[in-house]
Design a protein around this motif. Sequence first.
Motif, short mmCIF file in Angstrom:
data_model
loop_
_atom_site.label_atom_id
_atom_site.label_comp_id
_atom_site.label_asym_id
_atom_site.label_seq_id
_atom_site.Cartn_x
_atom_site.Cartn_y
_atom_site.Cartn_z
N SER A 124 37.25 23.90 -8.94
CA SER A 124 36.79 25.29 -8.83
C SER A 124 37.92 26.15 -8.26
O SER A 124 38.89 25.61 -7.71
N PRO A 125 37.79 27.49 -8.37
CA PRO A 125 38.79 28.34 -7.69
C PRO A 125 38.77 28.06 -6.19
O PRO A 125 37.75 27.67 -5.63
N CYS A 126 39.90 28.28 -5.56
CA CYS A 126 40.03 28.10 -4.12
C CYS A 126 39.27 29.23 -3.42
O CYS A 126 39.48 30.40 -3.73
N THR A 127 38.36 28.87 -2.51
CA THR A 127 37.56 29.89 -1.80
C THR A 127 37.60 29.65 -0.30
O THR A 127 37.80 28.52 0.16
N HIS A 128 37.41 30.78 0.42
CA HIS A 128 37.30 30.72 1.88
C HIS A 128 36.12 31.61 2.25
O HIS A 128 36.12 32.80 1.92
N GLU A 129 35.11 31.01 2.86
CA GLU A 129 33.87 31.71 3.22
C GLU A 129 33.28 32.45 2.03
O GLU A 129 32.86 33.59 2.11
N GLY A 130 33.30 31.77 0.85
CA GLY A 130 32.68 32.31 -0.35
C GLY A 130 33.54 33.31 -1.11
O GLY A 130 33.10 33.84 -2.13
N ARG A 131 34.74 33.61 -0.66
CA ARG A 131 35.61 34.59 -1.32
C ARG A 131 36.84 33.90 -1.88
O ARG A 131 37.32 32.91 -1.34
N THR A 132 37.36 34.44 -2.98
CA THR A 132 38.54 33.86 -3.62
C THR A 132 39.84 34.43 -3.07
O THR A 132 40.91 34.15 -3.60
N CYS A 133 39.73 35.24 -2.03
CA CYS A 133 40.93 35.76 -1.39
C CYS A 133 40.82 35.47 0.10
O CYS A 133 39.74 35.24 0.62
#
Length: 180
Positions: A124-133
């Motif tokens: 999957s895309p890399c996420t942090h706390e549900g965000r891709t940035c």
Amino acid sequence: VSSVLLENCTGCVLCSEDNGCISCHHRLFLLIWRDGIRQAGTCVHTCPPGYFGLRGMEVNRCTKCRSPSCESCFSRDFCMKCKDKFYLHKGQCFRQCPPSTAAQPGTRECQAETCEPGPWSPWSPCTHEGRTCGCKWGVETRVREVPEATREEGISCPALLETRKCRMKKHCPGGEHCTT
């Protein structure tokens, strides 16, 4: 002594005219078989199907397997090979394999069914706390599906989801400040 008696006394140390072998040479097994109320002994090198060899201080004897569906056994209660139409599972013979096991026609054994999931999906895309940035590190996941045919209760499956750390590729817009 009749010639039939001598044939039945091959390998015997002691032989009875009525009962055949009573005691065998030390490397042989005493096999006692019954015909109605009559019993007779024979000395054999190996025990026949349905029996196992039990060595003892006084006499080595062929002992019958407890289960009538057992063709050969290691001990009275542990079968190693079942008769036709039976399947072996953990030393016992069954007409049908127990739940969570499947019959192996070549060996006539029941083996645990295994869950064979499909291939892994792309990460999957890399996420942090549900965000891709965001700043520095995030998490990416991948999954694999289990075909409906193998999705039964009691069957253990290997991992169906994996996660790993990933480096965030872009900072979030709007002036978010990254902390170290």
